[in-house]
Design an enzyme around this catalytic site. Structure first.
Site, short mmCIF file in Angstrom:
data_model
loop_
_atom_site.label_atom_id
_atom_site.label_comp_id
_atom_site.label_asym_id
_atom_site.label_seq_id
_atom_site.Cartn_x
_atom_site.Cartn_y
_atom_site.Cartn_z
N LYS A 44 0.86 -1.19 0.00
CA LYS A 44 0.00 0.00 0.00
C LYS A 44 0.90 1.23 0.00
CE LYS A 44 -3.66 -2.09 2.82
NZ LYS A 44 -4.41 -1.97 4.10
N HIS A 47 0.40 5.64 3.92
CA HIS A 47 -0.77 6.41 4.31
C HIS A 47 -0.38 7.56 5.24
CE1 HIS A 47 -4.76 7.36 5.96
NE2 HIS A 47 -5.24 6.73 4.91
N HIS A 50 0.19 7.22 9.05
CA HIS A 50 1.41 6.69 9.65
C HIS A 50 2.44 7.79 9.95
CE1 HIS A 50 0.59 2.39 9.43
NE2 HIS A 50 0.03 2.60 8.27
#
Length: 481
Positions: A44, A47, A50
């Site tokens: 992924k 994001h 994080h």
């Protein structure tokens, strides 16, 4: 005057170690510290959620390292579990190797969104995800090959983001590293009589004081596959065996508080008394983080936006100096603004994100902190001048600023005790405002040489403290802006 002279001498000689040799800090326990932070999920894009774990963990690692601890920075990637099985099953149906090469994490994100949408309406898709995860746990060749490809791609892409943030790791670990050890943990729990099987066939550990199962933790699914906490148990035991740490610190959002409470409780029940020296540092949520394109999903978007806004502000400011690389300066100052905004209050608190507020050139902002440092740095001589503190007048600016310089070790001590960056942020912002005022009222240019040299050494000391504190926070001081 003798104390002034001594401190100025120390700041000149010790530079980045200034303040670290105080008797107060010598009293802190030293040893090996493992800090687990950031820990995004593989396959992924990074994001924005994080960001907090990454910068908070980096601060704690920097702080512990500056105080003399042997610090092991660990990134515990989410590279195992049912969600990865679902993604891999989705890639087999919707994935494209060409798109994976062109824009790897974006393509995997698109596949992830699509397969989750399909799984909501089709049980067969979810079943395919469970089957792929089972194949992973059995180490079947084709499943492991796809997993390795996704993991290598992810780590390579994440390193680019970490480089922009000035963050590094000593170890890239992950749940996958501990799957076999998780099975050994399960066997040990069974041997110790701690693991019980429910009517549904799941494996649980009873954590209730009275043994009535009013509070328990599930370690195995009914099909025998491991859960996140099972692998966390194995990871903690493995880290103690390898690193023999004196303390281990986990940095995650506050919603995982119960998870870590159960983790430490199970470790203690197994006889691992060192679990008492494990700590969870929780943090709250960031609300309203947006770019001009809308809601933020990825951290790269936040960093790009911070740089672009800062570059525009710098180009419009009348005080901006000519720079060799304005984009690099804008990036560093933009990241400083993000960090200072994040670290102002208690970490466990939620806060509302506001671009205009965090990028202001005045007030308690990262921009003002960087500007003050750069302004002082530009005035400093690049050679040592023997000075006489008699030429430092007892004016309000000098007398007010010195107590803050002297209290630097106290602030570091307080930060080390509760692992909260707000103490250091408040100290640096107050010192910045005092220094900015002193810089206006204690001119160097036009003053008699002895006075000018004394003031330069005073500002040099303040500049050193500002730079050292900023680096502990994870901020790279700029020399011109």
């Amino acid at each position: 005057l003798l104390l002034f002279q001594k401190v100025l001498e120390q700041s000149r000689k010790e530079r980045d170690k200034f303040g670290m040799k105080s008797e107060l800090l010598k009293g802190l326990k030293k040893g090996t510290t493992v800090v687990e932070f950031s820990s995004p999920n593989i396959a992924k894009k990074f994001h924005a959620g994080h960001l907090r774990s990454t910068i908070i963990g980096n601060f704690i690692a920097n702080l512990k390292g500056s105080l003399g601890n042997n610090v092991i920075r660990m990134n515990y990637l989410g590279d195992w579990g049912m969600q990865f099985g679902l993604l891999a099953a989705g890639f087999q149906s919707f994935g494209c190797q060409e798109k994976l090469k062109m824009n790897p994490l974006q393509h995997l994100f698109d596949v992830y969104v699509q397969v989750n949408r399909e799984a909501e309406n089709d049980e067969a898709v979810e079943q395919a995800g469970r089957e792929f995860f089972r194949q992973l746990e059995q180490h079947e060749q084709h499943a492991m090959a796809l997993w390795r490809q996704f993991r290598e791609i992810t780590v390579s892409e994440y390193r680019k983001v970490y480089k922009r943030l000035g963050v590094h790791f000593d170890v890239y670990s992950g749940e996958s590293f501990h799957q076999k050890q998780a099975q050994e943990v399960v066997l040990r729990l069974q041997t110790q009589g701690l693991l019980k099987t429910t009517e549904k066939g799941t494996g649980v550990v009873d954590l209730s004081p009275s043994g009535d199962m009013s509070n328990y933790s599930t370690l195995l699914r009914s099909d025998g596959t491991s859960l996140y906490i099972t692998r966390d148990l194995a990871a903690a035991i493995n880290r103690k065996e390898i690193h023999n740490f004196d303390e281990m610190i986990y940095v995650t959002d506050k919603s995982q508080g119960n998870h870590f409470q159960q983790l430490f409780q199970i470790l203690l029940a197994m006889g691992h008394l060192w679990a008492e020296r494990c700590q969870h540092v929780p943090f709250g949520l960031v609300q309203g983080m947006k770019t001009r394109l809308g809601e933020v999903v990825f951290l790269e978007d936040v960093l790009d936006e911070a740089q672009a806004r800062m570059l525009r502000n710098m180009s419009q400011a009348k005080t901006t100096k000519e720079m060799d690389d304005p984009e690099d300066t804008a990036e560093k100052v933009g990241i400083s603004a993000l960090i200072i905004q994040d670290f102002k209050g208690p970490l466990v608190s939620d806060y509302k994100f506001d671009w205009d507020r965090i990028l202001q050139a005045q007030g308690d902002t990262g921009v003002f902190l960087q500007y003050t440092h750069a302004r002082l740095y530009q005035d400093l001589p690049f050679f040592y001048i023997q000075i006489n503190c008699c030429f430092l007048t007892y004016d309000i600016h000098t007398v007010t600023m010195w107590p803050f310089v002297f209290s630097y070790d106290e602030v570091l001590y307080q930060s080390a005790c509760d692992l909260q960056p707000k103490h250091l942020v408040n100290f640096l912002m107050t010192l910045s405002h005092l220094a900015a005022s002193a810089h206006r009222h204690l001119p160097v240019k036009g003053s008699p040489q002895a006075v000018a040299q004394a003031r330069l050494q005073l500002f040099s000391c303040v500049c050193t403290v500002l730079a050292n504190g900023m680096r502990i926070l994870g901020i790279t001081p700029v020399e011109k802006m």
